[in-house]
Design a protein around this motif. Structure first.
Motif, PDB file in Angstrom:
ATOM      1  N   ARG A  64     -57.044 -81.436  49.754  1.00  0.00           N
ATOM      2  CA  ARG A  64     -55.995 -82.072  50.546  1.00  0.00           C
ATOM      3  C   ARG A  64     -56.602 -82.895  51.686  1.00  0.00           C
ATOM      4  NH1 ARG A  64     -51.844 -78.786  50.171  1.00  0.00           N
ATOM      5  NH2 ARG A  64     -53.072 -77.125  51.097  1.00  0.00           N
ATOM      6  N   ALA A  65     -57.604 -82.332  52.343  1.00  0.00           N
ATOM      7  CA  ALA A  65     -58.243 -83.039  53.454  1.00  0.00           C
ATOM      8  C   ALA A  65     -58.932 -84.308  52.973  1.00  0.00           C
ATOM      9  CB  ALA A  65     -59.250 -82.117  54.141  1.00  0.00           C
TER      10      ALA A  65
ATOM     11  N   GLU B 195     -57.337 -76.739  50.161  1.00  0.00           N
ATOM     12  CA  GLU B 195     -57.421 -77.305  51.519  1.00  0.00           C
ATOM     13  C   GLU B 195     -58.469 -78.404  51.581  1.00  0.00           C
ATOM     14  OE1 GLU B 195     -55.557 -77.045  54.122  1.00  0.00           O
ATOM     15  OE2 GLU B 195     -54.218 -75.672  53.072  1.00  0.00           O
TER      16      GLU B 195
ATOM     17  N   GLY C  63     -53.423 -78.625  46.600  1.00  0.00           N
ATOM     18  CA  GLY C  63     -53.761 -79.576  47.649  1.00  0.00           C
ATOM     19  C   GLY C  63     -52.706 -80.653  47.770  1.00  0.00           C
TER      20      GLY C  63
ATOM     21  N   ASP D  78     -51.671 -73.534  44.833  1.00  0.00           N
ATOM     22  CA  ASP D  78     -51.680 -74.741  45.653  1.00  0.00           C
ATOM     23  C   ASP D  78     -52.690 -75.710  45.041  1.00  0.00           C
ATOM     24  OD1 ASP D  78     -51.749 -76.645  47.641  1.00  0.00           O
ATOM     25  OD2 ASP D  78     -52.396 -75.280  49.233  1.00  0.00           O
TER      26      ASP D  78
ATOM     27  N   ASP E  73     -57.120 -71.416  47.322  1.00  0.00           N
ATOM     28  CA  ASP E  73     -56.585 -71.988  48.564  1.00  0.00           C
ATOM     29  C   ASP E  73     -57.656 -72.760  49.321  1.00  0.00           C
ATOM     30  OD1 ASP E  73     -54.140 -70.942  47.990  1.00  0.00           O
ATOM     31  OD2 ASP E  73     -54.272 -69.263  49.391  1.00  0.00           O
TER      32      ASP E  73
ATOM     33  N   SER F  77     -47.035 -67.230  52.088  1.00  0.00           N
ATOM     34  CA  SER F  77     -47.950 -68.363  51.956  1.00  0.00           C
ATOM     35  C   SER F  77     -47.438 -69.294  50.880  1.00  0.00           C
ATOM     36  CB  SER F  77     -49.344 -67.841  51.566  1.00  0.00           C
ATOM     37  OG  SER F  77     -50.126 -68.872  51.050  1.00  0.00           O
TER      38      SER F  77
END
Length: 278
Positions: free
Chosen positions: A23-24, A20, A133, A131, A16, A257
């Motif tokens: 993704r950012a 993140e 991202g 995930d 995770d 989540s």
């Protein structure tokens, strides 16, 4: 049991964090990631080839990364669209993880890419827990797979931000009950949008691309609302999930989540290869 649960939490917490960060970084450069999940043989590659070809014709800068345990067949097919395509050979790993995706994007993804489509390993269990991202998570199911697929794989369908029915040209022949399928999807994921597509008849061509572009442009994706009963750790655990408000003791529990626990122990994936435009 406690150690197994702690291991699950540690594995997913690490993923995770990587997701993140990825993704950012991609958001900052203007790239949205579309994570495509489905069973093997759902028609995911055929649909994606059409969407990539349409994107190129429209002048939308897109790219695709496809993952498989072996062969570069899907990358070869997708490269016919004329857009940048890269193959990851996972060498037995049943899913992609965020750090793997980030590593394979380095020095490959064109800087102006608006949409990156990720064709995950064909599997509705393992990939659902990780995930990547992504800006949009899409789950696909063909009419040949049966109306109860969402109930059999509630984690995958329950965490989807978009659901796509494929091979609709075969619906009548296989006596597909679309109403039942839609009801089952909404049972585990209330409010999620469901698209109808057929690569053979071209029904729904461009709908996935349009939806992805809307998300990339700032439209907020569907937010799955789920609660999950505590589960014992298991390598291929996919215990039923309940939609919020369902008749279940856990219905009032906090929303799950986007990356429910599901760690694996697998060999490291083989290096990726790149397929250029055909």
């Amino acid at each position: 049991m406690c150690r197994e649960v702690e291991l699950r939490q540690a594995v997913l917490a690490k993923n995770d964090g990587a997701a993140e960060a990825l993704r950012a970084g991609l958001t900052a450069r203007g790239t949205a990631v579309v994570n495509l999940l489905s069973s093997p043989g759902s028609g995911k590659t055929a649909l994606l080839e059409q969407e990539l070809t349409l994107a190129r014709k429209r002048g939308v800068p897109v790219a695709a990364l496809t993952a498989d345990l072996a062969t570069e067949n899907d990358a070869t097919r997708l490269a016919r669209s004329g857009v940048p395509v890269k193959q990851i050979l996972t060498d037995g790993l049943c899913h992609l993880e965020a750090h793997m995706l980030g590593r394979h994007l380095d020095d490959w993804l064109p800087p102006d890419t608006r949409l990156l489509f990720v064709e995950n390993v064909g599997n509705l269990v393992c990939p659902a827990s990780y995930d990547l991202g992504e800006s949009l998570r899409v789950v696909l199911a063909s009419v040949t797979e049966g109306e109860d697929k969402p109930l059999k794989y509630p984690t995958a369908f329950g965490l989807a931000q978009l659901v796509v029915i494929t091979k609709t040209d075969l619906a009548k022949a296989v006596e597909f009950d679309e109403a039942a399928f839609r009801a089952n999807v909404l049972r585990v994921n209330p409010g999620v949008r469901i698209l109808r597509t057929s690569s053979r008849s071209a029904e729904g061509t461009g709908l996935l691309l349009d939806h992805a572009l809307a998300i990339a442009g700032g439209t907020r994706p569907h937010t799955p609302v789920m609660s999950r009963q505590p589960r014992a750790a298991h390598v291929h655990d996919d215990a039923p999930l309940q939609a919020e408000g369902a008749q279940d003791p856990a219905a009032d529990a906090p929303a799950a989540s986007p990356s429910p626990p599901h760690p694996h122990s697998h060999p490291h994936p083989a290096p990726a290869t790149t397929a250029g435009p055909r």
